[in-house]
Write an enzyme that holds these catalytic residues in place. Structure first.
Site, short mmCIF file in Angstrom:
data_model
loop_
_atom_site.label_atom_id
_atom_site.label_comp_id
_atom_site.label_asym_id
_atom_site.label_seq_id
_atom_site.Cartn_x
_atom_site.Cartn_y
_atom_site.Cartn_z
N ASP A 290 -1.64 28.15 59.49
CA ASP A 290 -2.87 28.93 59.43
C ASP A 290 -3.97 28.29 60.28
O ASP A 290 -4.81 28.99 60.85
CB ASP A 290 -3.35 29.05 57.98
CG ASP A 290 -2.56 30.09 57.20
OD1 ASP A 290 -1.80 30.86 57.83
OD2 ASP A 290 -2.69 30.13 55.97
N GLY A 291 -3.99 26.97 60.36
CA GLY A 291 -5.00 26.30 61.18
C GLY A 291 -4.90 26.69 62.63
O GLY A 291 -5.93 26.90 63.30
#
EC number: 2.7.1.23
Length: 272
Positions: free
Chosen positions: A62-63
């Protein structure tokens, strides 16, 4: 068709997956890379802020998706190499069949709201998941005043305040006790980190609302964190204003509905 690749930092496996995807793509499609992918693929790379493409394939977690949404231009197709990967569309074993669907145009583009964030009237970066105002050190309670559309809501003591989008409600806000909002909803959720009073409950407001968080008290210092990526120092008397951005986060999806994502990324992990 122009395809861009953005991969997690120092991830040679991510680069190998990118290479395997490139082998499946039509030869007349244009391929560009961020610096990290280019480093492994012996090619010329671009800063993420310079990337604009029909599809941006991120390989990481997700980062990586959030970093790409913050700086690049184009819909994101995320491949999960991390943990839950709520913002990613594919697991590694799904890549081959998904790329064939991409080539055939069997996908849809979805949009999610972003947050516009200002500090004392000065605009900073938009965020996709959440804006967090947090104490500068762990376990240092601070006092905040919250206003919604100019109306005073409350003065509260806590370690921090989270304002999340619907898609961000499954992340940090959820771990702080906030509700899960469907991505199709147009709203924001305000939740609290370690509040002094257990009677304080999360608040859901409409997407056309403006939330203001004022740092109260004397000689207080806090940190504004956007999507876990960017940090700004805010102090006593400063006001963080959060509203819906005119920009949106765009995702490429092969799923039939948003409920498939909720089931696959959240409910299955809770049940199992």
């Amino acid at each position: 068709m122009k395809i861009a690749f953005v991969i997690r930092k120092d991830c040679s496996r991510c680069a190998r997956i990118a290479e395997s995807i490139i082998d499946l793509l039509p030869k007349d499609w244009e391929i560009i890379y961020d610096h990290e992918a280019a480093k492994f693929l012996n090619s010329k790379g671009l800063d993420i802020s310079q990337i604009s493409a029909d599809v941006i394939i991120t390989i990481g977690g997700d980062g990586t998706v959030l970093r790409t949404l913050q700086m690049a231009k184009g819909p994101v197709l995320g491949i999960n190499m991390g943990g839950l990967g709520f913002l990613t569309e594919l697991e590694v074993d799904e890549v081959g069949s998904a790329i064939f669907k991409l080539i055939k145009g069997q996908y849809r583009i979805t949009e999610s709201m972003k947050l516009k964030v200002e500090i004392n009237g000065d605009r900073v970066e938009d965020c996709t998941n959440e804006a967090v105002v947090h104490t500068e050190r762990i376990a240092r309670i601070r006092q905040f005043k919250i206003y919604i559309d100019g109306h005073f809501l409350s003065t509260m003591k806590s370690d921090g305040i989270i304002v999340a989008t619907p898609i961000g409600s499954s992340s940090y806000s959820s771990s702080a006790g906030g509700p899960l909002l469907l991505p199709t909803l147009k709203g924001m959720v305000i939740s609290y980190l370690a509040p002094y009073s257990s009677r304080l409950k999360p608040v859901v407001v409409t997407s056309d609302s403006t939330v203001e968080i004022k740092i109260a008290g004397r000689d207080q210092e806090c940190i504004l964190i956007l999507d876990g990526q960017r940090e700004y120092t805010v102090r006593s008397g400063d006001t963080v204003r959060i509203s819906r951005s005119e920009n949106s986060a765009r995702f490429l999806s092969f799923r039939e509905s948003v409920y498939d994502r909720i089931r696959d990324k959240v409910i299955k992990h809770v049940v199992n």
